[in-house]
Design a protein around this motif. Structure first.
Motif, PDB file in Angstrom:
ATOM      1  N   LEU A 129      -3.613  -1.456  -9.870  1.00 52.28           N
ATOM      2  CA  LEU A 129      -3.739  -0.818  -8.572  1.00 52.28           C
ATOM      3  C   LEU A 129      -5.198  -0.750  -8.139  1.00 52.28           C
ATOM      4  N   SER A 130      -5.405  -0.577  -6.838  1.00 56.12           N
ATOM      5  CA  SER A 130      -6.758  -0.436  -6.300  1.00 56.12           C
ATOM      6  C   SER A 130      -6.761   0.615  -5.215  1.00 56.12           C
ATOM      7  N   MET A 131      -7.722   1.534  -5.314  1.00 56.75           N
ATOM      8  CA  MET A 131      -7.903   2.518  -4.247  1.00 56.75           C
ATOM      9  C   MET A 131      -8.809   1.954  -3.160  1.00 56.75           C
ATOM     10  N   LYS A 136      -3.313  13.302  -4.870  1.00 52.18           N
ATOM     11  CA  LYS A 136      -2.532  12.318  -4.132  1.00 52.18           C
ATOM     12  C   LYS A 136      -3.509  11.263  -3.619  1.00 52.18           C
ATOM     13  N   VAL A 137      -3.241  10.001  -3.934  1.00 52.75           N
ATOM     14  CA  VAL A 137      -4.142   8.924  -3.546  1.00 52.75           C
ATOM     15  C   VAL A 137      -3.367   7.769  -2.932  1.00 52.75           C
ATOM     16  N   LYS A 138      -4.050   7.034  -2.068  1.00 53.13           N
ATOM     17  CA  LYS A 138      -3.469   5.833  -1.473  1.00 53.13           C
ATOM     18  C   LYS A 138      -3.938   4.654  -2.313  1.00 53.13           C
ATOM     19  N   VAL A 139      -3.011   3.820  -2.772  1.00 52.50           N
ATOM     20  CA  VAL A 139      -3.344   2.681  -3.621  1.00 52.50           C
ATOM     21  C   VAL A 139      -2.681   1.411  -3.100  1.00 52.50           C
ATOM     22  N   LYS A 140      -3.301   0.294  -3.458  1.00 54.92           N
ATOM     23  CA  LYS A 140      -2.729  -1.012  -3.138  1.00 54.92           C
ATOM     24  C   LYS A 140      -2.338  -1.661  -4.454  1.00 54.92           C
ATOM     25  N   GLU A 146      -8.038   1.161   1.341  1.00 59.71           N
ATOM     26  CA  GLU A 146      -8.725   1.697   2.508  1.00 59.71           C
ATOM     27  C   GLU A 146      -8.992   0.574   3.500  1.00 59.71           C
ATOM     28  N   PRO A 147      -8.888   0.862   4.790  1.00 62.65           N
ATOM     29  CA  PRO A 147      -9.179  -0.187   5.773  1.00 62.65           C
ATOM     30  C   PRO A 147     -10.640  -0.599   5.684  1.00 62.65           C
ATOM     31  N   ILE A 186       0.869  -1.174   0.000  1.00 59.42           N
ATOM     32  CA  ILE A 186       0.000   0.000   0.000  1.00 59.42           C
ATOM     33  C   ILE A 186       0.905   1.223   0.000  1.00 59.42           C
ATOM     34  N   LEU A 187       0.707   2.050  -1.030  1.00 52.16           N
ATOM     35  CA  LEU A 187       1.582   3.199  -1.250  1.00 52.16           C
ATOM     36  C   LEU A 187       0.761   4.442  -1.562  1.00 52.16           C
TER      37      LEU A 187
END
Length: 138
Positions: free
Chosen positions: A70-72, A54-58, A76-77, A8-9
């Motif tokens: 990738l997946s947003m 800016k997004v958090k992706v896995k 997310e938890p 996760i980045l």
């Protein structure tokens, strides 16, 4: 740092298309497919993202050609679901149903009465219109 599945980045949206968004992570570009943007249905990805966000992706996968998926939504938890079942107050539900203008017989009687009144009004209206016209049989 090398990318690997499960990481996760944080990345930056560099391009948006109708089928997803290209996100740059660690100097490489990967695709967040439109189905991986949100847990809700996404009709227009531009309602969720814009370039330079800016997004958090896995990282879901990296294929042999080097394409990065990738997946947003997976980044997310996940909200924990309660292990307890939902409690329903059945007595409250019964009173709701019983307070709908009486019982079944009363509602049927009211419906029949209203229907008969409407039918009589319609019949009177039709009769009054037909009285004004006379057929000429000559």
């Amino acid at each position: 740092m090398t990318l690997k599945a499960g990481s996760i980045l944080e990345g930056t949206v560099v391009n948006i298309t109708s089928f997803g968004a290209f996100v740059e992570v660690d100097g490489q570009t990967g695709l967040v497919h439109i189905s991986e943007v949100s847990n809700n249905y996404v009709k227009d990805i531009r309602e969720y993202l814009k370039e330079k966000d800016k997004v958090k992706v896995k990282v879901i996968s990296i294929d042999e050609k080097g394409k990065i998926s990738l997946s947003m939504k997976q980044a997310e938890p996940q909200q924990k679901k309660s292990s307890r079942p939902i409690e329903i107050d059945w007595n409250k539900e019964k009173t709701k149903k019983n307070n709908n203008d009486g019982n079944f017989e009363d509602r049927i009687s009211k419906f029949l009465k209203d229907s008969e009144e409407r039918f009589q009004d319609l019949k009177r209206h039709k009769d009054s219109r037909s009285k004004g016209y006379k057929k000429n049989l000559s």
